[in-house]
Design a protein around this motif. Structure first.
Motif, PDB file in Angstrom:
ATOM      1  N   ALA A 175     -37.164   7.924 -29.565  1.00 19.39           N
ATOM      2  CA  ALA A 175     -36.061   7.104 -30.054  1.00 19.39           C
ATOM      3  C   ALA A 175     -36.010   7.178 -31.559  1.00 19.39           C
ATOM      4  O   ALA A 175     -36.437   6.263 -32.263  1.00 19.39           O
ATOM      5  N   ASP A 176     -35.522   8.291 -32.071  1.00 17.82           N
ATOM      6  CA  ASP A 176     -35.547   8.493 -33.511  1.00 17.82           C
ATOM      7  C   ASP A 176     -34.693   7.474 -34.248  1.00 17.82           C
ATOM      8  O   ASP A 176     -35.101   6.871 -35.237  1.00 17.82           O
ATOM      9  N   PHE A 177     -33.508   7.205 -33.703  1.00 20.22           N
ATOM     10  CA  PHE A 177     -32.587   6.269 -34.360  1.00 20.22           C
ATOM     11  C   PHE A 177     -33.194   4.877 -34.432  1.00 20.22           C
ATOM     12  O   PHE A 177     -33.181   4.204 -35.470  1.00 20.22           O
TER      13      PHE A 177
ATOM     14  N   PRO B  14     -36.846  15.080 -25.491  1.00 19.50           N
ATOM     15  CA  PRO B  14     -35.957  14.155 -26.193  1.00 19.50           C
ATOM     16  C   PRO B  14     -34.980  14.885 -27.110  1.00 19.50           C
ATOM     17  O   PRO B  14     -35.363  15.853 -27.779  1.00 19.50           O
TER      18      PRO B  14
ATOM     19  N   SER C 294     -30.588  11.145 -30.178  1.00 19.72           N
ATOM     20  CA  SER C 294     -30.000  10.127 -29.300  1.00 19.72           C
ATOM     21  C   SER C 294     -28.798   9.414 -29.919  1.00 19.72           C
ATOM     22  O   SER C 294     -28.188   8.551 -29.296  1.00 19.72           O
TER      23      SER C 294
ATOM     24  N   GLY D  36     -25.517   9.629 -27.950  1.00 22.40           N
ATOM     25  CA  GLY D  36     -25.549   8.846 -26.699  1.00 22.40           C
ATOM     26  C   GLY D  36     -25.389   7.362 -26.973  1.00 22.40           C
ATOM     27  O   GLY D  36     -24.582   6.665 -26.339  1.00 22.40           O
ATOM     28  N   ILE D  37     -26.139   6.862 -27.946  1.00 21.16           N
ATOM     29  CA  ILE D  37     -26.070   5.427 -28.251  1.00 21.16           C
ATOM     30  C   ILE D  37     -24.654   5.037 -28.658  1.00 21.16           C
ATOM     31  O   ILE D  37     -24.086   4.037 -28.182  1.00 21.16           O
TER      32      ILE D  37
ATOM     33  N   LEU E 290     -38.339   0.854 -24.534  1.00 20.17           N
ATOM     34  CA  LEU E 290     -38.238   2.280 -24.847  1.00 20.17           C
ATOM     35  C   LEU E 290     -39.150   3.098 -23.940  1.00 20.17           C
ATOM     36  O   LEU E 290     -38.771   4.193 -23.482  1.00 20.17           O
TER      37      LEU E 290
ATOM     38  N   ARG F  99     -37.855   5.971 -21.564  1.00 21.06           N
ATOM     39  CA  ARG F  99     -38.345   7.349 -21.795  1.00 21.06           C
ATOM     40  C   ARG F  99     -38.874   7.931 -20.507  1.00 21.06           C
ATOM     41  O   ARG F  99     -38.555   9.053 -20.147  1.00 21.06           O
TER      42      ARG F  99
ATOM     43  N   ILE G 203     -32.894   7.661 -21.536  1.00 23.65           N
ATOM     44  CA  ILE G 203     -33.381   7.182 -22.821  1.00 23.65           C
ATOM     45  C   ILE G 203     -32.349   6.354 -23.584  1.00 23.65           C
ATOM     46  O   ILE G 203     -32.671   5.378 -24.274  1.00 23.65           O
ATOM     47  N   ASP G 204     -31.047   6.666 -23.402  1.00 19.73           N
ATOM     48  CA  ASP G 204     -30.024   6.035 -24.226  1.00 19.73           C
ATOM     49  C   ASP G 204     -29.895   4.539 -23.955  1.00 19.73           C
ATOM     50  O   ASP G 204     -29.782   3.723 -24.876  1.00 19.73           O
TER      51      ASP G 204
ATOM     52  N   GLN H  33     -32.548   2.471 -25.447  1.00 15.71           N
ATOM     53  CA  GLN H  33     -32.404   2.370 -26.902  1.00 15.71           C
ATOM     54  C   GLN H  33     -31.346   1.338 -27.285  1.00 15.71           C
ATOM     55  O   GLN H  33     -31.509   0.583 -28.251  1.00 15.71           O
ATOM     56  N   VAL H  34     -30.275   1.316 -26.509  1.00 14.21           N
ATOM     57  CA  VAL H  34     -29.233   0.318 -26.809  1.00 14.21           C
ATOM     58  C   VAL H  34     -29.805  -1.085 -26.658  1.00 14.21           C
ATOM     59  O   VAL H  34     -29.583  -1.956 -27.500  1.00 14.21           O
TER      60      VAL H  34
ATOM     61  N   LEU I  93     -31.891  -1.860 -29.526  1.00  6.92           N
ATOM     62  CA  LEU I  93     -31.027  -2.134 -30.682  1.00  6.92           C
ATOM     63  C   LEU I  93     -30.534  -3.577 -30.664  1.00  6.92           C
ATOM     64  O   LEU I  93     -30.564  -4.286 -31.681  1.00  6.92           O
TER      65      LEU I  93
END
Lengths: 163, 102, 703
Positions: A51-53, A124, A127, A130-131, B48, B52, B57-58, B61-62, B65
Motif C-alpha cells: 500500500a504505497d499510497f 502489488p 494502487s 484503483g483507490i 491492509l 493484501r 488490495i484496493d 486501502q480505501v 484511508l
C-alpha cells in the motif's frame, strides 16, 4: 532470509519497541517522539503490504499532522518552565495482568485460526488508480460525507479551543 | 521462512495491546490519545494485511484511508477539548477530572 | 314537485328550528342581536310550510308521502322475531295543516316576543327555547311512528318546562314548571305502557303497519278488551299533554311563563298535541275507548268552564277556557267526529293564540297587571287590541261568520247526532251548557277589561297601545278567525273545502264488533254478491254508515240554532251583569257563596291532590327514608365495621410479614451495593480493563 523478511522483522521491532516506549515512558515528550517512530514503522508495514499510497499518507498525516498536534497539546498543557514534563500512572498491576492475558488469548486465537488466504498473491501494483476509481464510484457518498465531517471537525475544533 | 498473514496479525495485536495498556494506565489525557492512535494503527495494519492476502488490495486501502481521515478529525477535536479542559481545571489528568463543569 | 322534494322540504322545516336553537343558544352570550337569527330561521320555516301547505292541498290532495330509514336493526331476536325500528316522516293533509298552524303561530309569537320581552336579561336564550320548542312540536307533527312521537313528546315537555320556568327567580314560576313536568309524566307513563303494548304485539312502532295488522285481525293478547286498554293508555298521554281532566291542574299554573309562551305552547300548539295524537291513533280506538275519551272530554269541557266563570286573573280565565275547548275537541273525537275535532283544533289554535297575545298586549300596556278587576275602560286606550280580542271572543263563543262558529257547531251537531244514535245524550247537553258558559265568561272578561269606568285610574293613565310588532300578529290572527278561509257558506262547514276535501276521516281498523254501531257499513245484498273482493276496502274507506250521515244531516239545523241561542244568551247575561249592572254581582255571589267559592278555588283540585297524592307520596317517602337510614344504612355501616376489622388484621400482617420481607430485601441490596460500589470508580480506564477482562472470558467460552 530475503530482504522482505528482514524488512518485516526490522519494522516489527521498530514498531513494538517504540510502542512500548510510548506507553511506558514517564516523560510525555519522549512518548511523543517514540510515537513518531511507531508511525514510521507502521508506514513501513504498509509499504510491505503493497500500500504505497497509504504509507505516504501515513507519513504525511500522522507524522506531519497528528503528531505535531500532539506535541502542541503536550506543550500547551504543561508548564514549559518545568524541566521535566512527567505523567503519572495508575492501576498498573491489574492492567498489566489482564492486558497480558488479553494479548495472549488474542495471539492464541489468531494462531489457531485457519485464515482463508488467496492461493497465489498478486504482485502489488501502483494502487493510486484503483483507490481513486473506488473513491469516485462505490464510495462517493462516504467520501463526500467525510469531507463534510472534516469541515465540521475543523470548525468545531477551532470553536471549542477558542473558548 | 516466509512472512504470512499471521505475522502481521500478531504484530498488530501486540500493538493493539500496547495501545490499550497506554489508555488504561496513563493519567495524562494526551497520553490516552496517543494510546488511541496506536490502536487505530493496529486496526489499519489488519485492514491492509487482510486485503493484501485476499488479493483485493484496493478496498482495504480505501478503508485504511477512511480510518486515517477519522483519526485526524478525532485527534483535532480531542486536543481542542483537552486544551479547553486545561484552561478550566489547570490539569489534564483524567482521573481527577470528574465534573462536567467547574 | 315530487315525493323527494316534498320530503326534503319537510325535513328542512323540521330541522331549521333546531339549527336556530343551537346557534342562538351557543352564540347568544356573545352577540346580543343573536335572536334576530332565530327570528329569521322561523320566518324561513314559515315560508316553506306555506309552500308545502299550498302544494299539498292543491296538487296532491289525496297523496300521502312517507319516508323512513331503519334506525335500529336488531335482526332476528330469539323469542321475539324480527325487530327493526324505523325513523320516518309522514306527510298527509292533517300534517301539512298542523305544520302550517305551528309554524305560523310560532313565527307570530317570535315577532310578538321581540317587543314583549324587550329588556329581559335572558333575551337570546328565550328565543333559543322557542326554537327548540318549535323543533319538537314539528317532530310530533311529522312522526310516522309511535316511538318518534314519544321522543318528541318528551322534548316538548322539556321545552315547556324550560319556558314556564323561564323566570326561574320567581318561586311560583319554578314551582309551576316542576308541576307541569311532573303532572305530564303521570300521563306519559300510561302512554309509554300503551306504546309497549303495541310494540310487543306488533313488533313495530309504525302507525301504518300497526293499522294493517289490526285490520288483519291481530289484537293485543287476542282480546278486544286489551285493544280498548291500549287505546285508553295511549290516550293517557293526551290527557297529560292536553291538560284533560283529571290532569288539567298544571295548565293554569303554567301561566307563570311569559305570555307569548302561553299563547304558543299552552294554548295553540303543545296542548293541541294531545288531540293530535288521539287523532293519529283514531283508527285503532274501539267503541269503548272512544266512549271513555268522550267522557273525559265532556268532563274537561265542563269543569274548567265553571271555574273560568269566577277567575279574576286574565290569563287564568284564558287557561281554563283552553282546557274547556280542548275538552270539546276530545269529546268530538270520542263521538266519532274526527274531522270536526281537527277543524276545531285549527280554528281554536288561531283564536286562542290571538286571545293570549291580546292579553299579553293588555298586560304589557298595564305594566304587568293581570287582574281584570284592576282594569276597565281600556277600549279607548287600546283600540287595536280591543277589536281583535272582540273578534276572538266572538269566535270562541260561536257567533256566526267566525271560524269558531263553524267548528263548534260541527262538534255540537256531532254530539247531538251521536246522542240520537246511541242514546248517550249527555254529551250534547254538556256541549250546549259549556257553550253558554264560554260565551258568558269570555264576554265577562271583555266587558270588565275594556268597558266601563277604569277601576285603577293610575294604571289606566299610563296604559298605551302596544307597538306594531305586537299588534300585527293580533291582526293576522283576527283575520284568520273569519269564516271565509274555511268555507264559502258561513252556516255549514261541511260543505266547505276544509271539511269536504282536505280532512278525511280515516277508517277504523278494529274488528266491527268493537266499533260503534254507526261506524260499521251496512252491507247490502247486492254488494255482498257482486263485489265480494271489493268489500273490505269499501269498509275502510267509508267510516260512518249512512245512518250516521243522515243523523248528522238532521242534527245540523237544530244544533246550529241551539248553539247560536246559548251563545247569545251567554253574551246577553254577561252584558246584563257587567254592563247594565241589572243584577248586583256581589250580592249574587254572596247568595250562592258555597258554589262561588267552589268555582273560585278551582273545585279544590289542587287541595285534593295535595291531600291525597302528594301526601301519600310524602308518606311513602318518609317510610322509605326510615328504611334507608336504619336498614340500608345499617347494612352499609355493618359491612363498614367488618371491613375495618379485616383491614386491621391485614395491617398487622402487612407491618410484620410483608414489611419485614421488604426491609430484608432493602438491607440485603444495601450490602450488595456496598460491595459492588468498589467496582464503580467512575473512571473510564477502569471500565476498559473490565471490558477487556470480559472479552477474555467470552473468548474462552466461545473458542
Amino acid at each position: 532470509m530475503t530482504y522482505y523478511t528482514f524488512a518485516f522483522y526490522a519494522f516489527a521491532a521498530i514498531i513494538l519497541l517504540s510502542a512500548y516506549a510510548v506507553v511506558t515512558s514517564k516523560n510525555v515528550i519522549y512518548s511523543a517522539f517514540s510515537l513518531m517512530l511507531t508511525f514510521f514503522g507502521v508506514a513501513g508495514f504498509y509499504a510491505l503490504l503493497g500500500a504505497d499510497f497509504i504509507a505516504i499518507v501515513q507519513l504525511i498525516v500522522y507524522v506531519g499532522g497528528i503528531l505535531t498536534l500532539m506535541l502542541f497539546g503536550v506543550m500547551l498543557t504543561n508548564k514549559i518552565t518545568e524541566t521535566e514534563i512527567k505523567t503519572g500512572v495508575f492501576q498498573v498491576l491489574p492492567a498489566s495482568i489482564i492486558i497480558g492475558m488479553f494479548s495472549g488469548v488474542l495471539i492464541a486465537s489468531i494462531s489457531n485460526n485457519r485464515w482463508t488466504v488467496a492461493e497465489k498473491l498478486n504482485n502489488p501494483q501502483n494502487s493510486l488508480v484503483g483507490i481513486g476509481s473506488i473513491l469516485m464510484n462505490e464510495y462517493i457518498l462516504i467520501f463526500e460525507l467525510l469531507g463534510v465531517l472534516l469541515l465540521i471537525a475543523l470548525i468545531g475544533a477551532a470553536s471549542i479551543a477558542r473558548k | 521462512m516466509n512472512i504470512t498473514l499471521n505475522h502481521f496479525l500478531i504484530v498488530s495485536s501486540l500493538l493493539f495491546s500496547f495501545g490499550l495498556y497506554g489508555i488504561v494506565t496513563r493519567k495524562n489525557a494526551v497520553m490516552v490519545l496517543m494510546g488511541i492512535e496506536l490502536i487505530l494503527n493496529a486496526a489499519n495494519i489488519n485492514f491492509l494485511a487482510f486485503s493484501r492476502y485476499s488479493n483485493s488490495i484496493d478496498f482495504g486501502q480505501v478503508a485504511a484511508l477512511f480510518v486515517i481521515i477519522l483519526a485526524a478529525a478525532e485527534s483535532a477535536i480531542a486536543l481542542a477539548i483537552v486544551l479547553n479542559i486545561y484552561k478550566t481545571f489547570v490539569n489534564i489528568n483524567v482521573d481527577e477530572i470528574d465534573k462536567l463543569r467547574e | 314537485m315530487n315525493d323527494i322534494s316534498f320530503i326534503q322540504a319537510a325535513l328542512a322545516v323540521l330541522f331549521l328550528p333546531l339549527f336556530g336553537f343551537t346557534v342562538t343558544l351557543f352564540f347568544g352570550k356573545r352577540f346580543s342581536k343573536m335572536y334576530l337569527f332565530e327570528v329569521a330561521i322561523i320566518s324561513i320555516a314559515l315560508a316553506i310550510s306555506i309552500y308545502l301547505l299550498f302544494m299539498k292541498l292543491v296538487y296532491f290532495t289525496d297523496a300521502k308521502f312517507v319516508a323512513q330509514i331503519p334506525w335500529i336493526n336488531m335482526g332476528d331476536m330469539p323469542g321475539f322475531g324480527k325487530m327493526v325500528i324505523d325513523l320516518g316522516i309522514m306527510i298527509d293533509n292533517v300534517t301539512v295543516i298542523m305544520l302550517f298552524v305551528v309554524c305560523l303561530i310560532s313565527a307570530l309569537v317570535h315577532y310578538f316576543s321581540i317587543a314583549y320581552m324587550k329588556g329581559d336579561k335572558r333575551y337570546n336564550r328565550y328565543f333559543a327555547y322557542l326554537g327548540i320548542f318549535t323543533f319538537s312540536m314539528l317532530g310530533i307533527v311529522f312522526a310516522h311512528n309511535m316511538l318518534m312521537i314519544y321522543i318528541f313528546w318528551e322534548l316538548v315537555g322539556l321545552s315547556s318546562y324550560l319556558l314556564i320556568g323561564f323566570w326561574y327567580e320567581k318561586k311560583s314560576a319554578s314551582d309551576a314548571s316542576k308541576k307541569a313536568f311532573l303532572v305530564n309524566r303521570v300521563g306519559d307513563i300510561g302512554m309509554l305502557a300503551g306504546i309497549l303494548l303495541l310494540f310487543t304485539t306488533y313488533h313495530t312502532f309504525t302507525f301504518d303497519v300497526i293499522f294493517e295488522q289490526i285490520k288483519a285481525g291481530q289484537l293485543p293478547f287476542n282480546s278486544g278488551f286489551w285493544m280498548t286498554v291500549t287505546g285508553i293508555l295511549l290516550f293517557c298521554g293526551a290527557i297529560g299533554k292536553s291538560a284533560q281532566f283529571p290532569l288539567h291542574v298544571w295548565l293554569p299554573d303554567a301561566m307563570e311563563g311569559p305570555t307569548p309562551v302561553s299563547a304558543l305552547i299552552h294554548a295553540a300548539t303543545m296542548v293541541a298535541a294531545g288531540v293530535y295524537l288521539t287523532l293519529r291513533i283514531f283508527p285503532l280506538l274501539t267503541g269503548d275507548a272512544l266512549l271513555f275519551i268522550a267522557i273525559i272530554g265532556a268532563l274537561s269541557a265542563f269543569i274548567p268552564a265553571t271555574i273560568a266563570l269566577t277567575q279574576n286573573d286574565i290569563k287564568k280565565v284564558l287557561a281554563y277556557s283552553t282546557i274547556s275547548q280542548l275538552g270539546y275537541m276530545t269529546m268530538a273525537i270520542g263521538v266519532g267526529a274526527y274531522s270536526y275535532a281537527f277543524f276545531h283544533l285549527v280554528t281554536h289554535a288561531f283564536f286562542k293564540a290571538g286571545l293570549f297575545l291580546g292579553s299579553g298586549s293588555v298586560i304589557h300596556a298595564m305594566h304587568h297587571e293581570q287582574d281584570i278587576q284592576q282594569m276597565g275602560g281600556l277600549k279607548n286606550k287600546l283600540p287595536i287590541t280591543y277589536y281583535t280580542i272582540l273578534m276572538y271572543s266572538l269566535a270562541i263563543s260561536g257567533i256566526p261568520l267566525t271560524s269558531g262558529f263553524l267548528s263548534k257547531d260541527g262538534i255540537l251537531a256531532s254530539a247531538y247526532a251521536f246522542g240520537g244514535l246511541t242514546g248517550h245524550q249527555i254529551f250534547a247537553y254538556t256541549g250546549f251548557l259549556v257553550a253558554l258558559m264560554t260565551a258568558f265568561y269570555m264576554f265577562r272578561l271583555v266587558f270588565l277589561t275594556f268597558h266601563g269606568e277604569p277601576r285603577n285610574q293610575h294604571k289606566y293613565d299610563h296604559a298605551h297601545e302596544s307597538p306594531a310588532l305586537m299588534t300585527a300578529p293580533l291582526i293576522t290572527l283576527a283575520i284568520l278567525s273569519v269564516f271565509a278561509f274555511y268555507t264559502a257558506n258561513p252556516f255549514d262547514a261541511g260543505k266547505g273545502w276544509v271539511m269536504s276535501s282536505w280532512i278525511k276521516t280515516p277508517g277504523s281498523v278494529v274488528p266491527e264488533v268493537l266499533r260503534y254501531p254507526f261506524m260499521v257499513e251496512k252491507k247490502t245484498e247486492s254488494a255482498e254478491n257482486a263485489h265480494e273482493a271489493a268489500i273490505p276496502e269499501q269498509q275502510v274507506n267509508i267510516v260512518h254508515s249512512e245512518e250516521y250521515t243522515e243523523a248528522m244531516h238532521h242534527a245540523h239545523l237544530p244544533a246550529m240554532l241551539l248553539s247560536l241561542l246559548v251563545a247569545l244568551a251567554g253574551i246577553g247575561t254577561a252584558y246584563l251583569f257587567y254592563m247594565k249592572k241589572v243584577v248586583d254581582v256581589d250580592k249574587l255571589t254572596s247568595k250562592i257563596k258555597p258554589l262561588y267559592l267552589f268555582s273560585l278555588n278551582k273545585w279544590y283540585f289542587d287541595e285534593l291532590y295535595a291531600a291525597t297524592f302528594v301526601a301519600f307520596t310524602m308518606g311513602v317517602s318518609k317510610v322509605l327514608a326510615w328504611f334507608d337510614s336504619y336498614i340500608v344504612d345499617g347494612i352499609v355501616n355493618g359491612s363498614a365495621s367488618i371491613t375495618k376489622y379485616l383491614s386491621n388484621a391485614s395491617n398487622l400482617f402487612d407491618k410484620y410479614v410483608v414489611d419485614g420481607l421488604v426491609n430484608f430485601m432493602a438491607i440485603f441490596s444495601g450490602f450488595l451495593g456496598i460491595f459492588v460500589r468498589k467496582f464503580q470508580t467512575g473512571k473510564v480506564q477502569t471500565y476498559i480493563v473490565m471490558v477487556a477482562f470480559s472479552l477474555i472470558v467470552l473468548l474462552f467460552i466461545f473458542i
